[in-house]
Design an enzyme around this catalytic site. Structure first.
Site, PDB file in Angstrom:
ATOM      1  N   THR A  31       0.821  -1.216   0.000  1.00 43.82           N
ATOM      2  CA  THR A  31       0.000   0.000   0.000  1.00 43.82           C
ATOM      3  C   THR A  31       0.849   1.257   0.000  1.00 43.82           C
ATOM      4  OG1 THR A  31      -1.481   1.263   1.446  1.00 43.82           O
ATOM      5  CG2 THR A  31      -0.130  -0.349   2.523  1.00 43.82           C
ATOM      6  N   ASP A  32       0.248   2.359  -0.433  1.00 38.57           N
ATOM      7  CA  ASP A  32       0.951   3.659  -0.358  1.00 38.57           C
ATOM      8  C   ASP A  32       0.974   4.198   1.079  1.00 38.57           C
ATOM      9  OD1 ASP A  32      -1.764   4.336  -0.079  1.00 38.57           O
ATOM     10  OD2 ASP A  32      -1.745   5.891  -1.644  1.00 38.57           O
ATOM     11  N   GLU A  33       0.190   3.558   1.991  1.00 37.42           N
ATOM     12  CA  GLU A  33       0.106   4.096   3.359  1.00 37.42           C
ATOM     13  C   GLU A  33       1.426   3.952   4.108  1.00 37.42           C
ATOM     14  OE1 GLU A  33      -3.562   3.412   5.425  1.00 37.42           O
ATOM     15  OE2 GLU A  33      -4.632   3.014   3.572  1.00 37.42           O
TER      16      GLU A  33
ATOM     17  N   TYR B  83      -1.975  -0.460  10.957  1.00 42.44           N
ATOM     18  CA  TYR B  83      -2.064  -1.138   9.648  1.00 42.44           C
ATOM     19  C   TYR B  83      -0.859  -0.782   8.783  1.00 42.44           C
ATOM     20  CZ  TYR B  83      -3.324  -1.723   4.713  1.00 42.44           C
ATOM     21  OH  TYR B  83      -3.299  -2.038   3.364  1.00 42.44           O
TER      22      TYR B  83
ATOM     23  N   LYS C 283       2.197  -3.216   7.377  1.00 47.61           N
ATOM     24  CA  LYS C 283       2.503  -3.404   5.952  1.00 47.61           C
ATOM     25  C   LYS C 283       3.942  -2.949   5.661  1.00 47.61           C
ATOM     26  CE  LYS C 283       0.182  -4.636   3.004  1.00 47.61           C
ATOM     27  NZ  LYS C 283      -0.099  -5.992   2.469  1.00 47.61           N
TER      28      LYS C 283
HETATM   29  P1  NAD Z   1      -9.398  -7.641   2.153  1.00 47.07           P
HETATM   30  O1  NAD Z   1      -9.383  -7.294   3.604  1.00 47.07           O
HETATM   31  O2  NAD Z   1     -10.629  -7.421   1.356  1.00 47.07           O
HETATM   32  O3  NAD Z   1      -9.027  -9.203   1.967  1.00 47.07           O
HETATM   33  C1  NAD Z   1      -7.978  -9.820   2.651  1.00 47.07           C
HETATM   34  C2  NAD Z   1      -8.088 -11.333   2.411  1.00 47.07           C
HETATM   35  O4  NAD Z   1      -6.980 -11.962   3.091  1.00 47.07           O
HETATM   36  C3  NAD Z   1      -9.371 -11.948   2.981  1.00 47.07           C
HETATM   37  O5  NAD Z   1      -9.932 -12.842   2.045  1.00 47.07           O
HETATM   38  C4  NAD Z   1      -8.890 -12.696   4.227  1.00 47.07           C
HETATM   39  O6  NAD Z   1      -9.682 -13.832   4.531  1.00 47.07           O
HETATM   40  C5  NAD Z   1      -7.477 -13.088   3.811  1.00 47.07           C
HETATM   41  N1  NAD Z   1      -6.589 -13.312   4.948  1.00 47.07           N
HETATM   42  C6  NAD Z   1      -6.434 -12.522   6.060  1.00 47.07           C
HETATM   43  N2  NAD Z   1      -5.520 -13.067   6.880  1.00 47.07           N
HETATM   44  C7  NAD Z   1      -5.073 -14.196   6.287  1.00 47.07           C
HETATM   45  C8  NAD Z   1      -4.096 -15.176   6.637  1.00 47.07           C
HETATM   46  N3  NAD Z   1      -3.426 -15.092   7.789  1.00 47.07           N
HETATM   47  N4  NAD Z   1      -3.875 -16.192   5.800  1.00 47.07           N
HETATM   48  C9  NAD Z   1      -4.575 -16.291   4.633  1.00 47.07           C
HETATM   49  N5  NAD Z   1      -5.506 -15.407   4.242  1.00 47.07           N
HETATM   50  C10 NAD Z   1      -5.742 -14.364   5.070  1.00 47.07           C
HETATM   51  O7  NAD Z   1      -8.152  -6.887   1.537  1.00 47.07           O
HETATM   52  P2  NAD Z   1      -7.955  -6.214   0.096  1.00 47.07           P
HETATM   53  O8  NAD Z   1      -8.525  -4.858   0.122  1.00 47.07           O
HETATM   54  O9  NAD Z   1      -8.377  -7.186  -0.949  1.00 47.07           O
HETATM   55  O10 NAD Z   1      -6.372  -6.055   0.097  1.00 47.07           O
HETATM   56  C11 NAD Z   1      -5.530  -7.070  -0.458  1.00 47.07           C
HETATM   57  C12 NAD Z   1      -4.081  -6.623  -0.333  1.00 47.07           C
HETATM   58  O11 NAD Z   1      -3.895  -5.394  -1.027  1.00 47.07           O
HETATM   59  C13 NAD Z   1      -3.648  -6.353   1.114  1.00 47.07           C
HETATM   60  O12 NAD Z   1      -2.339  -6.855   1.286  1.00 47.07           O
HETATM   61  C14 NAD Z   1      -3.675  -4.831   1.237  1.00 47.07           C
HETATM   62  O13 NAD Z   1      -2.741  -4.385   2.177  1.00 47.07           O
HETATM   63  C15 NAD Z   1      -3.319  -4.423  -0.174  1.00 47.07           C
HETATM   64  N6  NAD Z   1      -3.842  -3.107  -0.590  1.00 47.07           N
HETATM   65  C16 NAD Z   1      -5.186  -2.823  -0.459  1.00 47.07           C
HETATM   66  C17 NAD Z   1      -5.668  -1.588  -0.911  1.00 47.07           C
HETATM   67  C18 NAD Z   1      -7.134  -1.223  -0.816  1.00 47.07           C
HETATM   68  O14 NAD Z   1      -7.485  -0.080  -1.090  1.00 47.07           O
HETATM   69  N7  NAD Z   1      -8.022  -2.154  -0.482  1.00 47.07           N
HETATM   70  C19 NAD Z   1      -4.787  -0.657  -1.461  1.00 47.07           C
HETATM   71  C20 NAD Z   1      -3.433  -0.993  -1.587  1.00 47.07           C
HETATM   72  C21 NAD Z   1      -2.983  -2.223  -1.153  1.00 47.07           C
HETATM   73  P1  TYD Z   2     -10.792   3.805   4.107  1.00 42.29           P
HETATM   74  O1  TYD Z   2     -11.710   3.309   3.042  1.00 42.29           O
HETATM   75  O2  TYD Z   2     -10.912   3.218   5.476  1.00 42.29           O
HETATM   76  O3  TYD Z   2      -9.314   3.648   3.526  1.00 42.29           O
HETATM   77  P2  TYD Z   2      -7.887   4.170   4.128  1.00 42.29           P
HETATM   78  O4  TYD Z   2      -8.058   4.572   5.532  1.00 42.29           O
HETATM   79  O5  TYD Z   2      -7.062   2.934   3.984  1.00 42.29           O
HETATM   80  O6  TYD Z   2      -7.464   5.295   3.238  1.00 42.29           O
HETATM   81  O7  TYD Z   2     -10.960   5.371   4.251  1.00 42.29           O
HETATM   82  C1  TYD Z   2     -10.746   6.242   3.168  1.00 42.29           C
HETATM   83  C2  TYD Z   2     -10.876   7.650   3.681  1.00 42.29           C
HETATM   84  O8  TYD Z   2     -12.226   7.858   4.085  1.00 42.29           O
HETATM   85  C3  TYD Z   2     -10.009   7.928   4.898  1.00 42.29           C
HETATM   86  O9  TYD Z   2      -9.522   9.272   4.814  1.00 42.29           O
HETATM   87  C4  TYD Z   2     -10.968   7.788   6.066  1.00 42.29           C
HETATM   88  C5  TYD Z   2     -12.302   8.241   5.471  1.00 42.29           C
HETATM   89  N1  TYD Z   2     -13.500   7.588   6.028  1.00 42.29           N
HETATM   90  C6  TYD Z   2     -14.574   8.376   6.460  1.00 42.29           C
HETATM   91  O10 TYD Z   2     -14.531   9.619   6.379  1.00 42.29           O
HETATM   92  N2  TYD Z   2     -15.672   7.757   6.972  1.00 42.29           N
HETATM   93  C7  TYD Z   2     -15.749   6.412   7.094  1.00 42.29           C
HETATM   94  O11 TYD Z   2     -16.786   5.889   7.600  1.00 42.29           O
HETATM   95  C8  TYD Z   2     -14.659   5.605   6.641  1.00 42.29           C
HETATM   96  C9  TYD Z   2     -14.706   4.111   6.747  1.00 42.29           C
HETATM   97  C10 TYD Z   2     -13.563   6.244   6.098  1.00 42.29           C
END
Ligand code: NAD
Ligand code: TYD
Length: 353
Positions: free
Chosen positions: A132-134, A158, A162
């Protein structure tokens, strides 16, 4: 074949569905099925022999070792993680277990198996870590966007977990020569996202006539990428990325949260005339340590690998809103008792600002 972890989650499931839309290479999907994992998302593959699902934990070295030996994947793509910042504030332990210890265990299982492969297979193997970019921390309004050389400065549990996993991946490349790839991507949105994250939560609440809870002043900025563009970036990096390299992935779509929610209200209103959900916007108390701005400089992946996003924020959001409106059975299935408990607990405590 390839081995994917976390493939029942939001991005992993989109990745797998897209994978089989563009090629026939078999895939083993290892997922623990936490609250965020949902096999219903993979229902179109229920009878597809190219996809093999295994319920398991990336920290289970015996299971991972057995799967590697049996299937000899040419690549491992690691999506598995705990991913919600708000949950990491309330309960960081699970984030350390999966994102740090779990990624370490997975890397070590892979290293042990990979180091005994014949030379040609060892050289061709890839371990792609989805991050992630975080990890880069928070930007001020006029700071330049994150590049691959921006120092890590994670602010939430989080992000810190990461960041730790990214460092382990880097170390396994530098120390053992494991051919790793890391992608650092901005906020994703699209079909199959669990409705605890901003965009699906707001769609669900908009349709239910509930408040749309915007944290703080709503001016926190994120870069938004349509999930299928992220999937194409991962396929591109897997095919053409340089071992040991990291690639930033972004959507060229920086938006303040309030503007994201207003866009969503406009699109929902177009599809459901009569719904004026902007009136449901409610400012609530801020997230502790809330990062102000993320922005991605994705010029490296464009320049070196020729990848850029296909969707604009407007087109991606249209597809997303349409998907949620058309998939109420999926939405109902994830809004179970555990979900309602999370929403009640989390938002009850955020007094209206
Ligand atoms: P998500 O929370 O929707 O899904 C995570 C999946 O991992 C779930 O299916 C869960 O059951 C599985 N999981 C959790 N712990 C596990 C373990 N110990 N062993 C096996 N499986 C396990 O997450 P996502 O949004 O699909 O994110 C996927 C990846 O992309 C993550 O690594 C996240 O950090 C990264 N990422 C997400 C975003 C975003 O905006 N969602 C952005 C950048 C990077
Ligand atoms: P989120 O989807 O939780 O992603 P991240 O924290 O990983 O960026 O949140 C996106 C943005 O939206 C973040 O600035 C927090 C804000 N947010 C709200 O304002 N209200 C909400 O209920 C949630 C879940 C997020």
């Amino acid at each position: 074949m390839i081995l994917v972890t976390g493939g029942a989650g939001f991005i992993g499931a989109n990745f797998i569905l897209d994978w089989f839309a563009v090629n026939d290479e078999p895939l083993v999907n290892v997922d623990k099925l936490t609250y965020a994992g949902n096999l219903r998302s993979l229902a179109p593959l229920a009878k597809d022999t190219r996809h093999r699902f295994v319920r398991g934990d990336i920290a289970d070295a015996a299971l991972i070792g057995e799967l590697l030996t049996r299937h000899r994947p040419r690549a491992v793509v690691n999506f598995a993680a705990e991913t919600h910042v708000d949950r990491s504030i309330r309960g960081p332990a699970a984030f350390i277990e999966t994102n740090v210890t779990g990624t370490f265990s997975l890397l070590d299982s892979v290293r042990e198996w990979w180091s005994a492969l014949p030379d040609a297979e060892r050289a061709a193997f890839r371990f792609l870590h989805v991050s992630t970019d975080e990890v880069y921390g928070s930007l001020a309004a006029t700071d330049p966007a994150f590049s691959e050389s921006t120092p890590y400065a994670p602010n939430s549990p989080y992000a810190a977990s990461k960041a730790a996993s990214d460092h382990l991946v880097r170390a396994y490349h530098h120390t053992y020569g494991l051919p790793t790839l890391t992608t650092n991507c901005s906020n994703n949105y699209g079909p199959l996202q669990f409705p605890e994250k901003l965009i699906p939560l707001m769609i669900v609440n908009a349709l239910a006539g509930k408040p749309l809870p915007v944290y703080g002043d709503g001016r926190n900025v994120r870069d938004w990428l349509y999930v299928r563009d992220h999937c194409s970036a991962i396929r591109t990096v897997l095919a053409h990325g340089a071992p040991g390299a990291t690639y930033n992935v972004g959507g060229n779509a920086e938006m303040a949260n309030l503007d994201v929610v207003r866009t969503l209200c406009r699109l929902v209103g177009e599809r459901r005339p009569g719904l004026d959900c902007e009136r449901q916007i409610t400012f609530v108390s801020d997230r502790p340590g809330h990062d102000r701005r993320y922005a991605i400089d994705a010029s490296k992946i464009r320049r070196e690998l020729g990848w850029s996003p296909s969707e604009t924020f407007e087109s991606g959001m249209r597809s997303t809103v349409d998907w949620y409106l058309a998939n109420d059975a999926w939405l109902a299935s994830v809004q179970n008792a555990e979900y309602r408990q999370w929403v009640d607990l989390h938002y009850a405590e955020r007094a209206e600002a």
